[in-house]
Design an enzyme around this catalytic site. Structure first.
Site, mmCIF file in Angstrom:
data_model
loop_
_atom_site.group_PDB
_atom_site.id
_atom_site.type_symbol
_atom_site.label_atom_id
_atom_site.label_comp_id
_atom_site.label_asym_id
_atom_site.label_seq_id
_atom_site.Cartn_x
_atom_site.Cartn_y
_atom_site.Cartn_z
ATOM 1 N N LYS A 116 0.829 -1.208 0.000
ATOM 2 C CA LYS A 116 0.000 0.000 0.000
ATOM 3 C C LYS A 116 0.862 1.257 0.000
ATOM 4 O O LYS A 116 0.461 2.305 -0.510
ATOM 5 C CB LYS A 116 -0.953 -0.014 1.196
ATOM 6 C CG LYS A 116 -2.013 -1.108 1.122
ATOM 7 C CD LYS A 116 -2.967 -1.031 2.297
ATOM 8 C CE LYS A 116 -4.052 -2.099 2.194
ATOM 9 N NZ LYS A 116 -3.522 -3.456 2.308
ATOM 10 N N GLU A 191 -1.613 6.894 8.349
ATOM 11 C CA GLU A 191 -2.203 7.946 7.539
ATOM 12 C C GLU A 191 -3.294 8.619 8.366
ATOM 13 O O GLU A 191 -3.783 8.060 9.352
ATOM 14 C CB GLU A 191 -2.785 7.410 6.225
ATOM 15 C CG GLU A 191 -3.958 6.481 6.384
ATOM 16 C CD GLU A 191 -4.436 5.884 5.061
ATOM 17 O OE1 GLU A 191 -3.669 5.929 4.073
ATOM 18 O OE2 GLU A 191 -5.562 5.362 5.025
ATOM 19 N N HIS A 226 -13.133 -2.453 10.721
ATOM 20 C CA HIS A 226 -12.615 -2.192 9.379
ATOM 21 C C HIS A 226 -13.001 -3.281 8.380
ATOM 22 O O HIS A 226 -12.402 -3.380 7.314
ATOM 23 C CB HIS A 226 -11.092 -2.015 9.402
ATOM 24 C CG HIS A 226 -10.619 -1.028 10.422
ATOM 25 N ND1 HIS A 226 -10.883 0.319 10.333
ATOM 26 C CD2 HIS A 226 -9.930 -1.197 11.587
ATOM 27 C CE1 HIS A 226 -10.369 0.938 11.374
ATOM 28 N NE2 HIS A 226 -9.788 0.046 12.150
ATOM 29 N N ARG A 285 -8.319 -8.223 -7.442
ATOM 30 C CA ARG A 285 -9.094 -9.473 -7.389
ATOM 31 C C ARG A 285 -10.574 -9.120 -7.451
ATOM 32 O O ARG A 285 -10.947 -7.948 -7.453
ATOM 33 C CB ARG A 285 -8.809 -10.210 -6.078
ATOM 34 C CG ARG A 285 -9.017 -9.327 -4.838
ATOM 35 C CD ARG A 285 -8.977 -10.095 -3.557
ATOM 36 N NE ARG A 285 -8.925 -9.249 -2.377
ATOM 37 C CZ ARG A 285 -9.957 -8.632 -1.814
ATOM 38 N NH1 ARG A 285 -11.148 -8.748 -2.364
ATOM 39 N NH2 ARG A 285 -9.817 -7.900 -0.733
#
Length: 645
Positions: A116, A191, A226, A285
């Site tokens: 990421k 972040e 999440h 995917r």
């Protein structure tokens, strides 16, 4: 030409891919762990290969075993599904090296999005809006809250929200350990955290000839830990901001073009209420929630994956989005008890609804069930807690939500606790119906009401009356019937953590019980009561150690309490027991350690979730029954905390 496909996955996604493969005349191969040997996806495959063991690291994450299985079964293609090895570039490379067709994106595209950290740099260079990455050293008080996030993988693993600087180091360590266990890579980054953002994503489909589709957007903002709970297409937020959809589609196409993407993928964004959005990640995917896109476009995304893998061309433009679709994830978990996973035997599992699920796309109000389980399945602790996805579609959002809630209400699920009540509550919530569905939904609105005591009491009475009807008597009267006044019949049940005692008498004048309740009819499987002047029907199903009662008032699982407790079943005071089967992943104390109330003692992993076992009070660790790596059953004593002498 693809003639036989091995699906390197399990559960509902394996069944989903098999369904399309069969329609295309392609034979199917399953791989399965020991625990999954009797699961529906294994029975539905044309051939199946056993992967010895249970844990993913022993089975579904063993690339060499899966490729060997493909060779042995004669498969000429591999579809990875989602999760497990689906975004592992090394696995994709090995499949191709083995001379098999890889039904997925190019290896380089997977690699570029596998980190990421690197993905965000690529996206920024391509002109896609991103949230700035922060190193732990750069996190200051004015940057809080921040999200600690695993660089590899997804599905909510290795993610922590940090609101206090003093917690940052510990949360980074915990996220890194979880990411290492789940993905084999403990790299994490930070972040800025948007506490009430919108989770949006765009479905991408691209061929080898330069055509890139943006096939509609989805909103997946309602999440727990999440992980998504409710997904829908199109997004209520995007529908309110005319300029947002073209901008989202453009950013998604740029993301796909930047890495030479081919196949099905999803570009995820975090958005605010003003329509500003930022790149989160690209899933290389098929997504769990792909059905809502299929239901609103008429596409079969798996069929398109096969077509693209065979080198076929996509039409210049995708079909438009029509109507609305909502998907809910039925998890084996207890939302009112910190989302605790539930395991066990599914005695009955029926989500078909009154009109049944339908594959006919001409039906204006369609119901679709993508399930990994069936009646008789065992839900193990080794894999994700999702049992099924229930999808409803139709012309408008409100009608779809109402209908889907009704299907959940009428479903029959016996044996394993689920989040069914939570899902129906969400679908009827005024905030959901108004489209106010940000990622803080549960923080703002809670997780629904606790079971109603009056419903539990009425259900327990129905269970006791059904049980009395079941037991044979010399004449045709219910067990417990008395001609003369006597002591009431008593039966005790446990419902969750509460104990419910039923006391009643059956006399020549009818049922005598506390409250305004009249017995209308009673059979072993159905009891009809008039409660406060309203007639209610209770369907009762008795199993080994479990009684399930379904009515229009709700669904109640009862556990009969024996009159006498076996001394062997009793545990010492201060004993902390395993709330579910799982694996001890870390132990934080030793015998003799003094501990404070709430202090973590050890950590369990079950169903891809990490669970902390904490001290219930100040004291001393007097016994430690487990060690890291040990498998434990539900109810096993883990540690004993005694009083500080």
């Amino acid at each position: 030409m693809i003639t036989s496909v091995l699906v390197a996955n399990r559960g509902e996604i394996a069944r989903r891919i098999f369904r399309t493969a069969r329609a295309l005349g392609i034979s199917t191969v399953a791989v399965h762990s020991t625990a999954d040997a009797r699961m529906p996806f294994v029975a539905e495959a044309d051939a199946a290969v056993h992967l010895p063991g249970n844990a993913p690291a022993e089975t579904y994450l063993r690339a060499e075993l899966i490729i060997d299985a493909a060779r042995r079964a004669g498969a000429d293609a591999v579809h990875p599904g989602y999760g497990f090895l689906s975004e592992n570039a090394g696995f994709a490379h090995a499949v191709l090296d083995a001379g098999l067709t890889w039904i997925g994106p190019p290896v380089d595209a997977i690699s570029s999005m596998g980190s990421k950290i690197e993905a965000k740099k690529l996206m920024a260079a391509a002109g896609v809006p991103v949230l700035a990455e922060l190193t732990p050293a750069e996190v200051a008080a004015d940057a809080l809250p921040v999200l600690v996030k695993a660089s590899a993988g997804g599905g909510g693993r290795g993610m922590r929200v940090v609101s206090r600087l003093e917690d940052l180091a510990a949360e980074i360590d915990a996220a890194s350990a979880e990411a290492l266990s789940a993905f084999g890579d403990g790299t994490v980054f930070c972040e800025r955290y948007l506490a009430a953002g919108r989770h949006l994503e765009v479905q991408i489909m691209a061929d080898r000839h330069g055509t890139i589709w943006a096939v509609g957007e989805r909103e997946c903002s309602i999440q727990r830990r999440h992980q998504k709970v409710v997904e829908e297409a199109p997004s209520p937020l995007v529908g309110r901001i005319p300029s947002m959809r073209p901008a989202l589609y453009d950013a998604a196409r740029k993301a796909a073009a930047a890495i030479g993407y081919v196949g099905a993928g999803t570009v995820e964004f975090l958005a605010d209420e003003d329509g500003n959005f930022y790149f989160l990640e690209m899933n290389t995917r098929l997504q769990v929630e792909h059905p809502v896109t299929e239901e609103t476009t008429g596409l079969d995304l798996v069929e398109l994956q096969f077509a693209v893998a065979a080198g076929e061309h996509l039409p210049p433009e995708p079909p438009p989005t029509v109507g609305h679709a909502i998907e809910v994830r039925l998890y084996a978990e207890d939302p009112l008890n910190d989302w605790q996973p539930q395991t066990g035997h599914l005695w009955r599992f029926d989500l078909s609804g009154p009109d049944g699920a339908s594959d006919d796309r001409s039906v204006p109000h369609r119901l679709r069930v993508d399930s990994g389980v069936a009646s008789g399945s065992d839900v193990s602790p080794y894999y994700d807690a999702m049992l099924a996805k229930v999808i409803a579609s139709g012309p408008d959002r409100t009608t779809v939500a109402r209908r889907l809630a009704g299907v959940l209400d009428r479903a029959t699920i016996h044996g394993v606790g689920t989040n069914r009540e939570l899902l129906a509550w969400i679908l009827r919530h005024p905030a959901f119906l108004a489209g106010d569905t940000d990622t803080a939904f549960f923080d703002k609105h809670g997780t629904g009401p606790a079971p109603d005591d009056d419903v539990v009491k009425a259900s327990a009475l129905a269970a006791a009356l059904a049980d009395a009807t079941t037991r044979p008597t010399p004449v045709r009267v219910p067990s417990g019937w008395r001609n003369l006044p006597s002591q009431p019949q008593r039966k005790t049940y446990r419902a969750g953590d509460a104990v419910q005692e039923v006391a009643y008498r059956l006399t020549r004048h009818g049922l005598e019980v506390d409250g305004d309740i009249t017995l209308v009819d009673s059979t072993p499987g159905r009891v009809v009561l008039e409660v406060d002047g309203v007639r209610r029907t209770f369907d009762v199903a008795a199993y080994d150690g479990l009684v399930c009662v379904d009515s229009s008032l709700g669904h109640v699982a009862l556990h009969p309490v024996p009159r006498f407790v076996d001394p062997a079943d009793q545990v010492a005071a201060g004993s902390l027991v395993a709330p579910m089967p799982g694996t001890v992943i870390r132990v934080g104390v030793e015998v003799g350690d003094r501990v404070k109330q709430g202090q973590p003692l050890l950590w369990l992993e079950a169903m891809k979730m990490e669970h902390t076992i904490a001290a219930p009070a100040d004291g001393v660790v007097s016994e430690l029954k487990v060690s890291a790596g040990q498998q434990v059953d539900v109810g096993a004593v883990l540690v004993v905390v005694g009083e500080d002498a």
